[in-house]
Scaffold this motif. Structure first.
Motif, PDB file in Angstrom:
ATOM      1  N   HIS A 122      11.619  -2.276  -0.938  1.00 20.16           N
ATOM      2  CA  HIS A 122      10.298  -1.681  -0.729  1.00 20.16           C
ATOM      3  C   HIS A 122       9.591  -1.437  -2.060  1.00 20.16           C
ATOM      4  CE1 HIS A 122      11.242   0.012   3.544  1.00 20.16           C
ATOM      5  NE2 HIS A 122      10.848  -1.243   3.568  1.00 20.16           N
ATOM      6  N   LYS A 123      10.302  -0.932  -3.043  1.00 12.15           N
ATOM      7  CA  LYS A 123       9.679  -0.675  -4.344  1.00 12.15           C
ATOM      8  C   LYS A 123       9.247  -1.976  -5.017  1.00 12.15           C
ATOM      9  CE  LYS A 123      13.024   1.823  -6.021  1.00 12.15           C
ATOM     10  NZ  LYS A 123      13.782   2.495  -7.089  1.00 12.15           N
ATOM     11  N   LEU A 124      10.086  -2.993  -4.947  1.00  9.81           N
ATOM     12  CA  LEU A 124       9.714  -4.276  -5.530  1.00  9.81           C
ATOM     13  C   LEU A 124       8.471  -4.844  -4.851  1.00  9.81           C
ATOM     14  CD1 LEU A 124      13.192  -6.040  -5.955  1.00  9.81           C
ATOM     15  CD2 LEU A 124      11.873  -4.775  -7.670  1.00  9.81           C
ATOM     16  N   TYR A 125       8.410  -4.680  -3.535  1.00 13.17           N
ATOM     17  CA  TYR A 125       7.250  -5.167  -2.786  1.00 13.17           C
ATOM     18  C   TYR A 125       5.989  -4.395  -3.183  1.00 13.17           C
ATOM     19  CZ  TYR A 125       4.104  -6.053   1.138  1.00 13.17           C
ATOM     20  OH  TYR A 125       3.010  -6.370   1.902  1.00 13.17           O
ATOM     21  N   PHE A 126       6.106  -3.081  -3.268  1.00 14.12           N
ATOM     22  CA  PHE A 126       4.947  -2.269  -3.636  1.00 14.12           C
ATOM     23  C   PHE A 126       4.439  -2.646  -5.025  1.00 14.12           C
ATOM     24  CE2 PHE A 126       6.524   1.465  -0.792  1.00 14.12           C
ATOM     25  CZ  PHE A 126       6.047   0.805   0.326  1.00 14.12           C
ATOM     26  N   MET A 127       5.354  -2.801  -5.981  1.00 14.28           N
ATOM     27  CA  MET A 127       4.944  -3.148  -7.339  1.00 14.28           C
ATOM     28  C   MET A 127       4.243  -4.504  -7.365  1.00 14.28           C
ATOM     29  SD  MET A 127       7.862  -1.703  -9.969  1.00 14.28           S
ATOM     30  CE  MET A 127       9.079  -2.945  -9.560  1.00 14.28           C
ATOM     31  N   ARG A 128       4.790  -5.460  -6.634  1.00 13.02           N
ATOM     32  CA  ARG A 128       4.163  -6.789  -6.594  1.00 13.02           C
ATOM     33  C   ARG A 128       2.758  -6.718  -6.024  1.00 13.02           C
ATOM     34  NH1 ARG A 128       6.606 -11.220  -2.592  1.00 13.02           N
ATOM     35  NH2 ARG A 128       5.476  -9.880  -1.113  1.00 13.02           N
ATOM     36  N   GLN A 129       2.579  -5.942  -4.934  1.00 19.58           N
ATOM     37  CA  GLN A 129       1.269  -5.846  -4.301  1.00 19.58           C
ATOM     38  C   GLN A 129       0.268  -5.109  -5.181  1.00 19.58           C
ATOM     39  OE1 GLN A 129       2.303  -8.295  -2.196  1.00 19.58           O
ATOM     40  NE2 GLN A 129       0.584  -7.452  -1.020  1.00 19.58           N
ATOM     41  N   VAL A 130       0.711  -4.043  -5.822  1.00 21.64           N
ATOM     42  CA  VAL A 130      -0.189  -3.298  -6.701  1.00 21.64           C
ATOM     43  C   VAL A 130      -0.675  -4.200  -7.841  1.00 21.64           C
ATOM     44  CG1 VAL A 130      -0.316  -1.428  -8.403  1.00 21.64           C
ATOM     45  CG2 VAL A 130       0.727  -1.015  -6.160  1.00 21.64           C
ATOM     46  N   ARG A 131       0.223  -4.955  -8.414  1.00 16.29           N
ATOM     47  CA  ARG A 131      -0.161  -5.872  -9.495  1.00 16.29           C
ATOM     48  C   ARG A 131      -1.119  -6.936  -8.980  1.00 16.29           C
ATOM     49  NH1 ARG A 131       1.484 -10.867 -11.513  1.00 16.29           N
ATOM     50  NH2 ARG A 131       1.278 -11.078 -13.796  1.00 16.29           N
ATOM     51  N   ALA A 132      -0.836  -7.507  -7.812  1.00 14.07           N
ATOM     52  CA  ALA A 132      -1.673  -8.583  -7.275  1.00 14.07           C
ATOM     53  C   ALA A 132      -3.096  -8.120  -6.997  1.00 14.07           C
ATOM     54  CB  ALA A 132      -1.046  -9.143  -6.003  1.00 14.07           C
ATOM     55  N   THR A 133      -3.260  -6.860  -6.603  1.00 14.56           N
ATOM     56  CA  THR A 133      -4.589  -6.353  -6.246  1.00 14.56           C
ATOM     57  C   THR A 133      -5.449  -6.021  -7.465  1.00 14.56           C
ATOM     58  OG1 THR A 133      -3.699  -4.094  -6.028  1.00 14.56           O
ATOM     59  CG2 THR A 133      -3.829  -5.421  -4.027  1.00 14.56           C
ATOM     60  N   GLN A 134      -4.911  -6.201  -8.675  1.00 14.61           N
ATOM     61  CA  GLN A 134      -5.709  -5.931  -9.878  1.00 14.61           C
ATOM     62  C   GLN A 134      -6.594  -7.108 -10.269  1.00 14.61           C
ATOM     63  OE1 GLN A 134      -5.761  -2.827 -10.925  1.00 14.61           O
ATOM     64  NE2 GLN A 134      -4.189  -2.407  -9.380  1.00 14.61           N
ATOM     65  N   GLY A 135      -6.531  -8.181  -9.511  1.00 12.50           N
ATOM     66  CA  GLY A 135      -7.392  -9.330  -9.785  1.00 12.50           C
ATOM     67  C   GLY A 135      -7.133  -9.909 -11.161  1.00 12.50           C
ATOM     68  N   ALA A 136      -8.222 -10.128 -11.906  1.00 12.88           N
ATOM     69  CA  ALA A 136      -8.111 -10.731 -13.235  1.00 12.88           C
ATOM     70  C   ALA A 136      -7.343  -9.849 -14.209  1.00 12.88           C
ATOM     71  CB  ALA A 136      -9.503 -11.027 -13.788  1.00 12.88           C
ATOM     72  N   GLU A 137      -7.236  -8.547 -13.917  1.00 16.95           N
ATOM     73  CA  GLU A 137      -6.538  -7.617 -14.798  1.00 16.95           C
ATOM     74  C   GLU A 137      -5.021  -7.633 -14.593  1.00 16.95           C
ATOM     75  OE1 GLU A 137      -8.335  -5.346 -17.138  1.00 16.95           O
ATOM     76  OE2 GLU A 137      -9.529  -7.125 -16.713  1.00 16.95           O
ATOM     77  N   ARG A 138      -4.535  -8.350 -13.593  1.00 15.48           N
ATOM     78  CA  ARG A 138      -3.101  -8.291 -13.265  1.00 15.48           C
ATOM     79  C   ARG A 138      -2.211  -8.800 -14.396  1.00 15.48           C
ATOM     80  NH1 ARG A 138      -5.205 -12.525 -10.387  1.00 15.48           N
ATOM     81  NH2 ARG A 138      -4.237 -14.567 -10.649  1.00 15.48           N
TER      82      ARG A 138
END
Length: 226
Positions: A122-138
């Motif tokens: 779950h934590k790995l999934y959350f981190m991946r999603q949070v990073r992905a939602t940063q768009g060009a800033e990811r």
């Protein structure tokens, strides 16, 4: 009625010119002080307008710091904890390097054993999603899993998170650096480290990823580092 000869008129004109230094025409009048002062104020206002955005961003990030439970979801770590110089990590190639060598970008860190149970996933999934939602800033964010033992990572986990750095580290050394609460362990949290290598934020156990995303988005907006 008396008359003045042309010669006398010319002589008088020459005498008036000779009365001036060097016989040259008088110098133009000096620029009024008011105009000079207005010019200085105009330059000052231009400099203020150009520098204001930079000053505001530094003031917001370094002075008006987010506080856990008020303006941010995560808990601010005070004082900040720099990555210990003695904390070493090992990749799958067997090469050991200081964790501090990863400084330069924002690090989202999770700690778990290599077997990676459901909470770990779950934590790995959350981190991946949070990073992905940063768009060009990811690209300014690195997701990092510190594995606290030598257990093999399940193939399904490794293939699902190819962009997450999976590094082995001494569990005791990691726990000494990453603060938990009175009722949690370091393995219950996601942590955030700034590009200067300072541990600055801890997110709650069983976190809300949308709220983590908001915190990360704000930090990337406020700061130009990393």
């Amino acid at each position: 009625m008396s008359t003045q000869s042309p010669h006398s008129t010319h002589t008088a004109q020459v005498s008036r010119n000779a009365a001036q230094p060097g016989g040259a025409p008088s110098a133009p009048a000096a620029q009024p002080k008011g105009s000079w002062r207005r010019g200085r104020w105009m330059l000052f206002l231009i400099a203020l307008i150009c520098g204001a955005p930079i000053a505001i961003s530094y003031f917001t990030y370094y002075v008006i710091k987010p506080k856990g439970g008020s303006t941010s979801y995560g808990t601010l770590i005070e004082p900040q904890r720099t990555i210990p110089s003695s904390l070493m990590v090992t990749g799958d190639d067997g090469r050991e390097v200081p964790l501090a060598s990863l400084r330069g970008r924002w690090l989202m860190i999770s700690v778990d054993g290599g077997a990676c149970d459901e909470a770990c996933v779950h934590k790995l999934y959350f981190m991946r999603q949070v990073r992905a939602t940063q768009g060009a800033e990811r690209e300014r964010v690195v997701t990092l899993w510190l594995r606290s033992d030598d257990a093999n990572v399940p193939a399904v986990v490794r293939s699902a998170y190819p962009d997450t750095r999976m590094l082995r580290a001494d569990g005791a050394a990691v726990a000494a650096w990453l603060p938990a609460t009175d009722t949690t362990k370091d393995t219950d949290h996601i942590y955030l480290v700034d590009p200067n290598g300072n541990l600055m934020m801890r997110f709650p156990d069983h976190p809300d990823p949308s709220k983590i995303k908001q915190d990360v988005t704000k930090l990337l907006k406020w700061s130009s580092i990393g």
